[in-house]
Design a protein around this motif. Sequence first.
Motif, mmCIF file in Angstrom:
data_model
loop_
_atom_site.group_PDB
_atom_site.id
_atom_site.type_symbol
_atom_site.label_atom_id
_atom_site.label_comp_id
_atom_site.label_asym_id
_atom_site.label_seq_id
_atom_site.Cartn_x
_atom_site.Cartn_y
_atom_site.Cartn_z
ATOM 1 N N GLU A 12 0.839 -1.266 -0.106
ATOM 2 C CA GLU A 12 -0.148 -0.105 0.060
ATOM 3 C C GLU A 12 0.760 1.366 -0.072
ATOM 4 O O GLU A 12 1.863 1.457 0.810
ATOM 5 C CB GLU A 12 -0.727 0.005 1.274
ATOM 6 N N THR A 13 0.548 2.161 -0.900
ATOM 7 C CA THR A 13 1.522 3.135 -1.363
ATOM 8 C C THR A 13 1.797 4.128 0.222
ATOM 9 O O THR A 13 2.893 4.352 0.359
ATOM 10 C CB THR A 13 0.966 4.108 -2.244
ATOM 11 N N TYR A 17 5.153 5.136 2.311
ATOM 12 C CA TYR A 17 5.543 6.710 1.995
ATOM 13 C C TYR A 17 5.403 7.601 3.085
ATOM 14 O O TYR A 17 6.082 8.635 3.223
ATOM 15 C CB TYR A 17 5.350 7.219 0.429
ATOM 16 N N VAL A 20 7.899 7.306 5.315
ATOM 17 C CA VAL A 20 9.142 7.560 4.816
ATOM 18 C C VAL A 20 9.474 9.122 4.872
ATOM 19 O O VAL A 20 10.740 9.489 4.906
ATOM 20 C CB VAL A 20 9.397 6.988 3.439
ATOM 21 N N ILE A 31 17.008 6.194 5.212
ATOM 22 C CA ILE A 31 16.084 5.136 4.741
ATOM 23 C C ILE A 31 16.592 4.136 3.493
ATOM 24 O O ILE A 31 17.347 4.576 2.657
ATOM 25 C CB ILE A 31 14.725 5.988 4.057
ATOM 26 N N PHE A 33 15.488 0.613 1.164
ATOM 27 C CA PHE A 33 14.353 -0.219 0.824
ATOM 28 C C PHE A 33 14.972 -1.559 0.368
ATOM 29 O O PHE A 33 15.805 -1.706 -0.204
ATOM 30 C CB PHE A 33 13.646 0.459 -0.412
ATOM 31 N N GLN A 40 13.007 -4.280 -8.785
ATOM 32 C CA GLN A 40 11.948 -3.118 -9.048
ATOM 33 C C GLN A 40 10.871 -3.866 -8.305
ATOM 34 O O GLN A 40 10.450 -5.043 -8.682
ATOM 35 C CB GLN A 40 11.737 -2.957 -10.437
ATOM 36 N N GLN A 44 -0.219 -1.685 -7.081
ATOM 37 C CA GLN A 44 -1.360 -1.518 -7.809
ATOM 38 C C GLN A 44 -1.889 -0.031 -8.207
ATOM 39 O O GLN A 44 -2.635 0.257 -9.182
ATOM 40 C CB GLN A 44 -2.763 -2.277 -7.261
ATOM 41 N N HIS A 45 -0.904 0.773 -7.656
ATOM 42 C CA HIS A 45 -1.199 2.238 -7.878
ATOM 43 C C HIS A 45 -0.341 2.775 -8.825
ATOM 44 O O HIS A 45 -0.227 4.043 -9.288
ATOM 45 C CB HIS A 45 -0.956 3.091 -6.608
ATOM 46 N N GLY A 46 0.348 1.803 -9.256
ATOM 47 C CA GLY A 46 1.524 2.282 -10.683
ATOM 48 C C GLY A 46 2.876 2.782 -10.053
ATOM 49 O O GLY A 46 3.581 3.245 -10.615
ATOM 50 N N VAL A 47 2.968 2.620 -8.655
ATOM 51 C CA VAL A 47 4.271 2.836 -7.941
ATOM 52 C C VAL A 47 5.280 1.720 -8.236
ATOM 53 O O VAL A 47 5.050 0.716 -8.062
ATOM 54 C CB VAL A 47 3.890 3.349 -6.690
ATOM 55 N N SER A 48 6.405 2.387 -8.821
ATOM 56 C CA SER A 48 7.835 1.298 -8.725
ATOM 57 C C SER A 48 8.556 1.979 -7.899
ATOM 58 O O SER A 48 8.737 3.060 -7.487
ATOM 59 C CB SER A 48 8.233 1.321 -10.219
ATOM 60 N N ALA A 49 9.682 0.807 -7.069
ATOM 61 C CA ALA A 49 10.604 1.446 -6.422
ATOM 62 C C ALA A 49 11.699 0.363 -6.496
ATOM 63 O O ALA A 49 11.427 -0.853 -6.470
ATOM 64 C CB ALA A 49 9.999 1.533 -4.970
ATOM 65 N N LEU A 50 12.848 1.043 -6.498
ATOM 66 C CA LEU A 50 14.343 0.139 -6.513
ATOM 67 C C LEU A 50 14.508 -0.431 -5.129
ATOM 68 O O LEU A 50 14.509 0.293 -4.265
ATOM 69 C CB LEU A 50 15.261 0.840 -7.144
ATOM 70 N N GLU B 21 -1.814 7.798 -3.399
ATOM 71 C CA GLU B 21 -2.501 6.827 -2.548
ATOM 72 C C GLU B 21 -4.043 6.987 -2.930
ATOM 73 O O GLU B 21 -4.861 6.128 -3.144
ATOM 74 C CB GLU B 21 -2.504 6.886 -1.139
ATOM 75 N N PHE B 33 3.650 8.162 -14.033
ATOM 76 C CA PHE B 33 4.678 9.102 -13.545
ATOM 77 C C PHE B 33 5.844 9.343 -14.674
ATOM 78 O O PHE B 33 6.130 8.494 -15.344
ATOM 79 C CB PHE B 33 5.642 8.139 -12.524
ATOM 80 N N SER B 48 13.199 6.121 -4.889
ATOM 81 C CA SER B 48 13.496 6.025 -6.117
ATOM 82 C C SER B 48 12.394 5.726 -7.075
ATOM 83 O O SER B 48 11.305 5.208 -6.481
ATOM 84 C CB SER B 48 14.584 4.846 -6.658
#
Lengths: 207, 207
Positions: A12-13, A17, A20, A31, A33, A40, A44-50, B21, B33, B48
Amino acid sequence: MEVAVLLFDNFETLDVYGPVEIFGRLDKYTIKFYSLKGGQIENQHGVSALTDKLANISNEPEVFLIPGGLGTRKEVENKALINKIKEISNISNYVLTVCTGSALLAKTGLLDNKIATSNKRAFAWVITNGANVLWNKTARWTVDGKFYTSAGVSAGMDMALGFLSDRHGIEFARQVAFEIEYNWIEDKTTVLEIIPKMQARLPKEES
Amino acid sequence: MEVAVLLFDNFETLDVYGPVEIFGRLDKYTIKFYSLKGGQIENQHGVSALTDKLANISNEPEVFLIPGGLGTRKEVENKALINKIKEISNISNYVLTVCTGSALLAKTGLLDNKIATSNKRAFAWVITNGANVLWNKTARWTVDGKFYTSAGVSAGMDMALGFLSDRHGIEFARQVAFEIEYNWIEDKTTVLEIIPKMQARLPKEES
């Protein structure tokens, strides 16, 4: 001090964050991750994070943050992840869960006989993951030893500020809330029902 | 409907992921994005995110979201970015800025003679980017035609819910706030000073 944030697909976004934003702006905390396999992560919200691999955590984190989200429904069955969550939780000074993140932590057994909470709308499912946890269904967040658990999504920000208050004093936490113009719910026992604007729209008991 | 989110290095975490969110959990909206050059964007909190190029926006976005953050101090001088922000703002149905994101939008000239707000703690700097903007220093968020601008960081969530209220009705917005257990400040004219818990810790006028 390291804040190690666990990610998995369909986290969940805001569970991630919100805290964070709060820890990230402080020089005291750094921080990082992580996910089970690194790389990567998407939700489901289109968020990506490394992310780095959980196996690469070298120092003992000050905080291990476990978010919730739709992905928890799948991840509670992921034994490799649950084992790793247990291992990292054991070496972390504090473990903070947001929303259904407490289901993942409960699955390790580390919350047995400890007070914890979770998302109110997923409570019936969450408690099936920890029969011996002392579940509190009304708290905004709970503290039991090194374990902090919060209610749904936005409650993670209130908990993160509460954690800062416990470590560095309430005026320090209030200053952080002020800097991000956040209307902090300071009392962890606050029940959403007593917030007047919300009172009219609370549904009947779902579980 | 597309919510096109602008990212640039050192964007403010919650400026982006608070509204993400809120919009992201709705089937009506799809989050994408973007950054000027595309690729991986990073910020000072260790966050990131993978982005597409702004030039690849093909459809007219329903919402163009412009966050603030430390990076805006540099980006207001980035003519290629400001030109692109102007172009995308012109083809978007609505433009929403959070925190010092209004400085970037002001720099395009599109806020001239329009009401706008920004982060209270950066206000003196922000207004230098738009001499002809009708700056409102007290609002939680402002609406002038298709332009929504919010105060600092957390205010972006209140504005996003306010936007949903304007488009889909207040009960719809309240339901979203309820689902994420968020204590929504519903009135956009709310001055932080009148929130009692915050009253004691507001500093003297800074500008």
